[in-house]
Structures are given as C-alpha cells and as structure tokens.
Design a protein around this motif. Structure first.
Motif, short mmCIF file in Angstrom:
data_model
loop_
_atom_site.label_atom_id
_atom_site.label_comp_id
_atom_site.label_asym_id
_atom_site.label_seq_id
_atom_site.Cartn_x
_atom_site.Cartn_y
_atom_site.Cartn_z
N ASN A 248 -7.91 -22.89 4.85
CA ASN A 248 -6.62 -22.76 4.15
C ASN A 248 -6.21 -21.30 4.15
O ASN A 248 -7.05 -20.40 4.30
N SER A 249 -4.93 -21.05 4.00
CA SER A 249 -4.44 -19.67 3.92
C SER A 249 -3.12 -19.64 3.18
O SER A 249 -2.38 -20.62 3.16
N SER A 250 -2.83 -18.51 2.57
CA SER A 250 -1.55 -18.31 1.88
C SER A 250 -1.21 -16.83 1.92
O SER A 250 -2.08 -15.97 1.99
N ILE A 251 0.08 -16.54 1.88
CA ILE A 251 0.55 -15.15 1.96
C ILE A 251 1.51 -14.86 0.81
O ILE A 251 2.30 -15.71 0.41
N ARG A 252 1.40 -13.66 0.26
CA ARG A 252 2.32 -13.23 -0.80
C ARG A 252 2.94 -11.91 -0.37
O ARG A 252 2.23 -10.96 -0.06
N LEU A 253 4.27 -11.87 -0.34
CA LEU A 253 5.00 -10.67 0.07
C LEU A 253 5.84 -10.15 -1.08
O LEU A 253 6.54 -10.92 -1.74
N LYS A 254 5.78 -8.85 -1.31
CA LYS A 254 6.57 -8.23 -2.38
C LYS A 254 7.26 -6.98 -1.83
O LYS A 254 6.62 -5.96 -1.61
N PRO A 255 8.58 -7.07 -1.58
CA PRO A 255 9.30 -5.92 -1.03
C PRO A 255 9.76 -4.95 -2.11
O PRO A 255 9.95 -5.32 -3.28
N SER A 256 9.96 -3.70 -1.73
CA SER A 256 10.51 -2.70 -2.64
C SER A 256 11.22 -1.63 -1.80
O SER A 256 10.96 -1.48 -0.60
N LEU A 257 12.12 -0.91 -2.44
CA LEU A 257 12.89 0.13 -1.78
C LEU A 257 12.74 1.41 -2.59
O LEU A 257 13.19 1.50 -3.74
N ILE A 258 12.09 2.42 -2.03
CA ILE A 258 11.83 3.68 -2.71
C ILE A 258 12.50 4.80 -1.94
O ILE A 258 12.17 5.05 -0.77
N ASN A 259 13.45 5.48 -2.59
CA ASN A 259 14.23 6.54 -1.92
C ASN A 259 14.85 6.03 -0.61
O ASN A 259 14.85 6.72 0.40
N ASN A 260 15.34 4.81 -0.69
CA ASN A 260 15.99 4.15 0.44
C ASN A 260 15.04 3.91 1.62
O ASN A 260 15.48 3.66 2.74
N LYS A 261 13.74 3.95 1.35
CA LYS A 261 12.72 3.65 2.35
C LYS A 261 12.05 2.32 2.00
O LYS A 261 11.60 2.14 0.86
N PRO A 262 11.99 1.38 2.94
CA PRO A 262 11.41 0.07 2.63
C PRO A 262 9.89 0.10 2.57
O PRO A 262 9.22 0.79 3.34
#
Length: 350
Positions: A248-262
C-alpha cells in the motif's frame, strides 16, 4: 369507401417507410472491426495507417494486419475502407500506436492527437502508446506468440495495478488535454514487440505541450504515478540483499509560497512485505535502504524535469489556490525552476 381505402393505403405506405429505418445497418459478420491502429509516415511523407483486425481461424482467434497510405490520416483510413471486402468499423479501436519518428515531431504529433480527438469514429478513450520499432512489425508479430489472441496487445495495458503497477495507460483525451495545460505534463507509454511475449514495456516518453522532452525508465515512471496519488500496490523492488513488494502507499502534499518562491512538503508512506532476504539482513536495514533509494530517485528525476521546465509530477496544480490563474500560466518558466521540495519517505512493514 374510396376515402377509407385511401387512408388505409397511406398508413400502409408510412408503415413500410418506418420499417426501412435501418437500411444502412451492417450485420456484425459483415463488418471488419479493428482493435489497434498504428500511425507512421512513409519516406515520401505520406501517412501510413496499420490496422490489427481480429479474425477467426480454425476456431482460434488470430489477427490480420491491413495497411493503407494517404496524404492525410483521413484519406488513408478511407482507402482501407474502400478496399476492404467488408464495412470497416473504427468505433471499436482500443489502442493507437504511434511510431517514434512521428511522435518526435511536435507539430505533426500535435496534429495527430487533434485529429484523433476530433474524429467522430475513433473513440477519444482509446489508449495511446509510442514505439521505436516499425509499427507494422509490432502489430504483425502477435500471431508468432504461442497462446496469444487478437486482443492481447490491448489486454497488455489492462492487467490491473496489483499485477503490473509499472505498466500504465494514457488515453487520447488525456494527451489532448495536456497540449493546453500550463501546470501538468504527461507520460505516454513506450513499447516494443517482445521475443516471447506480445509486448515489452520500456518506460515512457514525457510530453510537454506535445513535445517529447525526456524518457523515463519503468521504475522512474512508477514513482511519478505515486506522487500523482496513484497507489503503488504490487510494485516489487530489489535492494540487492532483499526483495520487497509494496502492499500500500499514500502521498500527502502541502504547498506554500514564501517570498513568491514555491515550496512543497511531500510525505510518502509505504507499506511493504519482504519477499526474500539474505541471511543477517534486519528489517531496519531494509527500511533504511528502501527510503534512501526512493528519495534519491525522486530528486534525480526532479532535477532533470526542472532543467527542461517539464512538470511531469503535476506540482503546479497544487498551487492553484496560492497563485493567480494568469500567473499560473507561467508556472513552468517562472515558478517551477525555483520550486523546493521537502520529500520524505516513511516505510513500514506489514
């Protein structure tokens, strides 16, 4: 009485007209139904269409290969239909194989995809693949394999994720959609004919707006599918001193933008079963080695993709709530090269 007889004749005539509504329908045994369509180009620049058609021979389903050429795909298909002894029905095509010299020409390949998507006969849900071999050879060699049948080429892509997770399928409409995407590119399976099997899966070509940018191995493309939240269940990995299978497998993604840099935090959780191991190999060593291999593989792929501004992971879609629609159109060139990914793999044993 004369008027009643006139009415009866009128209704009888209308009934006969209604009964003729299916005059142009062909019986199934009078139709030729190809399952696989190959597309290539001749040295003279004409399109060459190759069809793989199931036929019944000595109570065994085999296939025959029919070819046709023309200045356009439409004309080539039309010539095949004209010269066929039966009516050719293209609505049951399940797989389209494009030869590499055509696929590597962005303009021509884009035109092929647009034609397939706009065709009223060829289903847009048909799968699409690329081959480095001669398309006609790939389709004709199926009958050389003992025990296979006419639909074996299509069945190759439909074994199920648990049985062959490396083998994936991509449909015509998905490739068409990727032509206009600013945040997600696409992988098209790469195949060749096998010596003892119908096909061999060699990985995939990575397309950005219809242009082939890179080629990935089977183990690399499987990791991409996992990061696109597709389960890696059934994947077998050899570590040298042990072999494991992912349960089994699962993925968790959490994006953020710091000083307009991803920036992106990515946590991949994997459950495994140990199939075999050398003497003295502990569970801890297996877990640590597997985590190291997957993380190393990911960052190698990410580096290559960022250098070519190709977002095969589809990370740009994770930033739809953080970056405006107009700015996201420039995702590949302005944001993606600066993307920092904190990728961690956690392995657990069943």
């Amino acid at each position: 009485m004369g008027k009643n007889r006139l009415y009866k004749l009128f209704f009888a005539f209308m009934t006969i007209m209604l009964l003729c509504g299916c005059w142009d329908i062909k019986d199934i045994n009078k139709r030729t139904i190809p399952l696989v369509l190959g597309i290539s180009k001749t040295k003279g620049g004409d399109y060459k269409i190759t069809l793989q058609i199931p036929v019944l021979k000595n109570e065994r389903q085999v296939s025959k290969v029919v070819t046709g050429t023309g200045e356009t795909i439409t004309s080539a298909l039309g010539k095949i239909r004209t010269n066929s002894e039966n009516a050719v029905d293209y609505t049951q095509i399940r797989l389209i194989v494009v030869q590499n010299h055509l696929a590597h020409n962005q303009k021509e390949f884009t035109n092929v995809v647009k034609f397939l998507m706009g065709s009223e006969e060829i289903p847009s849900r048909s799968l699409i693949a690329i081959t480095d071999e001669n398309v006609e050879d790939v389709l004709s060699r199926i009958n050389d394999k003992l025990g296979v049948h006419a639909s074996s080429i299509y069945d190759f892509f439909n074994k199920g994720a648990d049985w062959a997770p490396e083998v994936f399928s991509t449909s015509v409409w998905e490739v068409y959609r990727s032509l206009f995407s600013s945040t997600k590119d696409i992988a098209v399976p790469l195949i060749r004919s096998g010596k003892n099997t119908v096909l061999i899966f060699e990985g995939s070509d990575i397309l950005k707006n219809g242009e082939i940018m890179d080629r990935l191995k089977p183990e690399e493309i499987q990791l991409i599918r996992v990061l696109q939240n597709k389960n890696e269940k059934g994947k077998i990995e050899s570590l040298g001193f042990a072999s494991i299978m992912v349960s089994n497998s699962s993925i968790r993604l959490k994006p953020s933008l710091i000083n307009n840099k991803p920036s992106l935090s990515s946590d991949l959780n994997i459950k495994i079963n140990v199939l075999e191991r050398n003497d003295g190999i502990t569970n801890k060593k297996i877990i640590e080695e597997l985590e190291r291999i997957i993380e190393e593989r990911f960052f190698q792929i990410l580096k290559r993709m960022q250098e070519s501004h190709t977002d095969i992971f589809g990370f740009g879609q994770e930033f739809q709530q953080l970056i405006s629609y107009n700015e996201l159109k420039n995702w590949r060139n302005e944001y993606y090269p600066d993307l920092k990914v904190n990728f961690e793999v956690k392995v657990n044993m069943e």
